[in-house]
Design a protein around this motif. Structure first.
Motif, PDB file in Angstrom:
ATOM      1  N   TYR A   1       0.853  -1.195   0.000  1.00  0.00           N
ATOM      2  CA  TYR A   1       0.000   0.000   0.000  1.00  0.00           C
ATOM      3  C   TYR A   1       0.884   1.239   0.000  1.00  0.00           C
ATOM      4  O   TYR A   1       1.743   1.403   0.860  1.00  0.00           O
ATOM      5  CB  TYR A   1      -0.910   0.003   1.228  1.00  0.00           C
TER       6      TYR A   1
ATOM      7  N   GLY B   1      -0.545   4.560  -0.766  1.00  0.00           N
ATOM      8  CA  GLY B   1      -1.286   5.790  -0.516  1.00  0.00           C
ATOM      9  C   GLY B   1      -1.647   6.535  -1.784  1.00  0.00           C
ATOM     10  O   GLY B   1      -1.198   6.211  -2.883  1.00  0.00           O
ATOM     11  N   ALA B   2      -2.460   7.580  -1.634  1.00  0.00           N
ATOM     12  CA  ALA B   2      -2.986   8.329  -2.776  1.00  0.00           C
ATOM     13  C   ALA B   2      -1.885   8.963  -3.612  1.00  0.00           C
ATOM     14  O   ALA B   2      -1.968   9.027  -4.839  1.00  0.00           O
ATOM     15  CB  ALA B   2      -3.959   9.409  -2.289  1.00  0.00           C
ATOM     16  N   SER B   3      -0.833   9.449  -2.962  1.00  0.00           N
ATOM     17  CA  SER B   3       0.265  10.107  -3.675  1.00  0.00           C
ATOM     18  C   SER B   3       1.510   9.240  -3.766  1.00  0.00           C
ATOM     19  O   SER B   3       2.542   9.683  -4.277  1.00  0.00           O
ATOM     20  CB  SER B   3       0.618  11.436  -2.984  1.00  0.00           C
TER      21      SER B   3
ATOM     22  N   SER C   1       2.961   6.712   1.339  1.00  0.00           N
ATOM     23  CA  SER C   1       2.577   6.151   2.637  1.00  0.00           C
ATOM     24  C   SER C   1       3.768   5.483   3.307  1.00  0.00           C
ATOM     25  O   SER C   1       4.792   5.222   2.684  1.00  0.00           O
ATOM     26  CB  SER C   1       1.451   5.130   2.465  1.00  0.00           C
TER      27      SER C   1
END
Length: 388
Positions: free
Chosen positions: A231, A233-235, A238
């Motif tokens: 994972y 994250g959006a950008s 993370s």
């Protein structure tokens, strides 16, 4: 219509080739008939695709295997020595590099101390390390297929180090620099992400769906694997759990925050506390002192373990993972921190969240990140081969 049909057939062949290669990667040794059974592709198609993979040096026929009746079938293996990958773990005070085959088996390993964080000097040492590993590559069809590098910082999709606080680096186009120098694909990622991938592929995280790898060295980073996928994250940034605020109004951090977890639970925090207690030593010396039974040093490790557990409790409460894996250099202190870590997590994490939790220590030792970095290079090469 003819052009569309040709295009469709080419696409189908690519897809089927990828399916056959994946079957060999996961389940070899296999016969052609076994590949057909596993994939659902007919035997003639499998035979043609296997020959293509043999011609491309990706699969080898190792001769007859065991028979279940009738003629012995020829068995197939992935050709792990067809090419080689380089993995690099760029630490704050070291560079660790490995050369691996295409199954991730380590051929050569080198570790160099870093006595500076000056960007140009470190990059020159990084290049020298890669050059040294490259000279060890045996003769092979593909040679060096790629380079993977783990870095303790925030990396964008272009392989630029946006911010590495413990190196005092920002806006360093590392992927471009290394690709231009060596002429092969380069993958740059956060060191903790690489460590998570290394443990998932080769170490303590094998077969575990949800795991958080906590890299504790000079700073603290984490790689988050949810449902077997990293994972980001959006950008794509993370995992910077070392900069969780765990003490309001606490010590200032290089990131600009105050009271960050890594200020209290990292190797750097341990060394600062040791210096205040009169020990002008490195981690190895402190571990040796603990081994010799020096109570004040053992107490230092226990205190660090308390802080590590406090941060892990937050991770457990947020992600409810199957396991948390403690890696990087602080993993060496397992004997002296594990009890304190476990007790701290037990006191702080929610009971339902910690019910099935296991706290593990990196099976790959200090090499989780460098193994994961090499895996990035191998995986990129195999994706390219499957699509060609």
């Amino acid at each position: 219509m003819a052009i569309k049909k040709t295009g469709d057939l080419t696409l189908v062949k690519k897809i089927n080739t990828a399916i056959v290669l994946e079957a060999v990667l996961r389940h070899a040794p296999l016969s052609r008939a076994q590949i057909s059974e596993r994939t659902g592709l007919n035997k003639a198609t499998v035979s043609s695709l296997v020959q293509d993979l043999i011609d491309r040096h990706l699969v080898v026929d190792i001769g007859p295997g065991e028979s279940s009746g009738g003629r012995k079938p020829n068995m197939l293996l992935f050709h792990a020595k067809a090419g080689y990958a380089i993995g690099i773990d760029l630490g704050v005070n070291y560079i660790r590099g490995i050369l691996t085959d295409l199954e991730g088996t380590v051929i050569v390993e080198r570790t160099l101390p870093l006595h500076t964080q000056q960007q140009d000097k470190v990059i020159n040492q990084l290049i020298a390390c890669i050059e040294g590993l490259k000279t060890a590559i045996p003769t092979s069809p593909y040679g060096l297929v790629g380079i993977g590098i783990g870095v303790p910082g925030i990396i964008n999709d272009e392989g630029t180090i946006l911010f590495a606080p413990n190196l005092s680096w920002s806006d360093v186009p590392l992927r471009t620099l290394i690709e231009e120098r060596f002429g092969v694909p380069v993958t740059i990622d956060n060191e903790a992400n690489a460590g998570a991938q290394g443990e998932q592929k080769y170490g303590a995280g094998r077969g575990i769906a949800t795991q958080i790898y906590v890299s504790i060295g000079i700073g603290i980073g984490s790689g988050i694997i949810l449902d077997k996928e990293l994972y980001k994250g959006a950008s794509g940034f993370s995992g910077e759990l070392g900069h969780l605020s765990i003490e309001a109004g606490g010590k200032p951090c290089r990131c600009g925050n105050h009271g960050c977890w890594e200020l209290y639970a990292s190797e750097n925090a341990l060394l600062e506390q040791a210096a205040n207690a009169g020990y002008d030593d490195d981690l190895d010396s402190l571990l040796e002192a603990a081994e010799q039974g020096k109570e004040d040093v053992i107490a230092l490790f226990r205190g660090i373990g308390e802080w590590i557990g406090a941060g892990i409790a937050n991770i457990v409460n947020i992600f409810n993972p199957n396991v948390v894996i403690i890696g990087n250099r602080m993993r060496r202190a397992e004997a002296w921190i594990s009890e304190a870590v476990t007790e701290s997590v037990s006191r702080r994490a929610l009971a339902y969240h910690r019910g099935q939790l296991r706290i593990l220590y990196a099976e790959l030792g200090d090499t989780s990140a460098v193994r994961g970095a090499a895996h990035y290079a191998i995986d990129a090469f195999l994706v390219k081969m499957k699509d060609s």
